[in-house]
Write a protein that holds these residues in place. Sequence first.
Motif, short mmCIF file in Angstrom:
data_model
loop_
_atom_site.label_atom_id
_atom_site.label_comp_id
_atom_site.label_asym_id
_atom_site.label_seq_id
_atom_site.Cartn_x
_atom_site.Cartn_y
_atom_site.Cartn_z
N VAL A 58 6.16 10.77 3.33
CA VAL A 58 5.15 10.67 4.39
C VAL A 58 4.61 9.25 4.47
CG1 VAL A 58 2.87 11.44 5.17
CG2 VAL A 58 4.50 13.09 4.22
N PHE A 59 4.28 8.69 3.31
CA PHE A 59 3.74 7.33 3.28
C PHE A 59 4.77 6.31 3.80
CE2 PHE A 59 1.25 9.00 -0.58
CZ PHE A 59 0.25 9.50 0.24
N GLU A 60 6.03 6.50 3.41
CA GLU A 60 7.08 5.58 3.84
C GLU A 60 7.29 5.64 5.35
OE1 GLU A 60 10.45 6.56 1.47
OE2 GLU A 60 9.52 5.87 -0.40
N GLU A 61 7.28 6.86 5.90
CA GLU A 61 7.44 7.02 7.35
C GLU A 61 6.26 6.41 8.10
OE1 GLU A 61 7.99 10.54 10.74
OE2 GLU A 61 8.04 11.05 8.59
N VAL A 82 0.83 -1.20 0.00
CA VAL A 82 0.00 0.00 0.00
C VAL A 82 0.87 1.25 0.00
CG1 VAL A 82 -1.68 1.33 1.36
CG2 VAL A 82 -1.99 -1.13 1.05
N VAL A 83 1.96 1.23 0.77
CA VAL A 83 2.90 2.36 0.76
C VAL A 83 3.38 2.62 -0.67
CG1 VAL A 83 5.22 3.12 1.44
CG2 VAL A 83 3.69 2.11 3.14
N HIS A 84 3.74 1.56 -1.37
CA HIS A 84 4.25 1.67 -2.74
C HIS A 84 3.18 2.23 -3.67
CE1 HIS A 84 6.40 0.73 -6.40
NE2 HIS A 84 5.41 -0.05 -6.81
N LYS A 85 1.96 1.73 -3.56
CA LYS A 85 0.89 2.16 -4.47
C LYS A 85 0.48 3.61 -4.22
CE LYS A 85 0.46 -1.52 -6.94
NZ LYS A 85 0.81 -1.48 -8.38
N SER A 106 2.47 5.88 -2.96
CA SER A 106 3.61 6.69 -3.39
C SER A 106 3.63 6.85 -4.90
CB SER A 106 4.93 6.05 -2.92
OG SER A 106 4.99 6.01 -1.51
N GLU A 107 3.21 5.81 -5.62
CA GLU A 107 3.09 5.91 -7.08
C GLU A 107 2.04 6.94 -7.46
OE1 GLU A 107 4.23 1.62 -9.13
OE2 GLU A 107 2.14 2.06 -8.66
N ALA A 108 0.94 6.94 -6.72
CA ALA A 108 -0.18 7.83 -7.04
C ALA A 108 0.12 9.28 -6.67
CB ALA A 108 -1.45 7.35 -6.33
N ILE A 109 0.83 9.48 -5.56
CA ILE A 109 1.17 10.83 -5.09
C ILE A 109 2.65 10.88 -4.75
CG2 ILE A 109 0.35 12.77 -3.68
CD1 ILE A 109 -1.91 11.02 -2.71
N PRO A 110 3.53 10.99 -5.74
CA PRO A 110 4.98 10.97 -5.49
C PRO A 110 5.45 12.05 -4.50
CG PRO A 110 4.52 10.74 -7.83
CD PRO A 110 3.21 11.07 -7.18
N SER A 111 4.77 13.19 -4.49
CA SER A 111 5.18 14.28 -3.61
C SER A 111 5.01 13.94 -2.13
CB SER A 111 4.38 15.55 -3.93
OG SER A 111 2.99 15.34 -3.72
#
Length: 303
Positions: free
Chosen positions: A158-161, A144-147, A149-154
């Motif tokens: 935040v997603f990774e943390e 989910v983090v990866h998906k 991040s793909e959708a909102i690279p900016s």
Amino acid sequence: MKNIIIICIISLTFSGCKDTNKQNDKLNVVTTTSMITDLVSNIGGDAINLQGLMGSGVDPHLYKASEGDVTKLVNADLIFYNGLHLEGKLVEVFEKMEHQGVKTIAISDTLDKNTLIGSEYFASNYDPHIWFNIEYWEQVTTFVVHKLSEAIPSESSVFEENGQQYLDKLKELKEEITNTISSLPKEKRILVTAHDAFNYFGKSFDFEVVGLQGLSTATEAGVQDVQKLATFIIDNQVKAIFVESSVPKRTIEALQAAVKSKGHDVKIGGTLYSDALGNAGTVEGTYIGMFKYNVNTIVNALK
């Protein structure tokens, strides 16, 4: 028939009047089950607009989208669902939406199918109750983090943390419930519930799991099933059986009565959360809280 109507509504909405206005200019993300909603909420946080379709006590096996759900779906930029035909009645809808330009993501796609438990009850041929394997849920978290991040690279940092923080919590959860279960002798680890939602849990923590119904609540237990399981309970001296929050309790009450008719007693050890989390705002309303609650309920009743 209702699914056909929903698909038609979606087609018409996309062709003419989809609401393209995003609240706060954030990505509109829709999730199906409450477990997935909780997970995506932990990772996405304030960076997304998140709406879940299924609340507390909702059975995804039998779920049908309402008009309000159709509105959520047609305005979604990204949809996360379980897959493996858990949301059987929505499969056609999701396939149609994919063709209409909405990205639909089955979280089970990240798992090695060779490791899943087989099931003849689902078109996918797999048991879809993957959230009861914490290691699977860790893999899904990373997915989910990866998906997102793909959708909102900016917002990827935040997603990774957020994802790493959640993975740390899942590690703590696994350690805590392993310690709790270790207090229950292996010969007492027999879990009898309304339907076979806990097979991944049983495989992970060395429980024999027996469901009165099949893996899907769309199947019903017959008199012969009840009598057979009643004999099993007596032969194995099972102390308690369990109701599930998303399944009518009459099936377990019938099983309890069948055991009593044979001159034995078995108590109802409590209500477990299987296909849905508890009410929002409660401990059981989160995946981690639900897992702890279930394990404590099971261990305390079977000791």
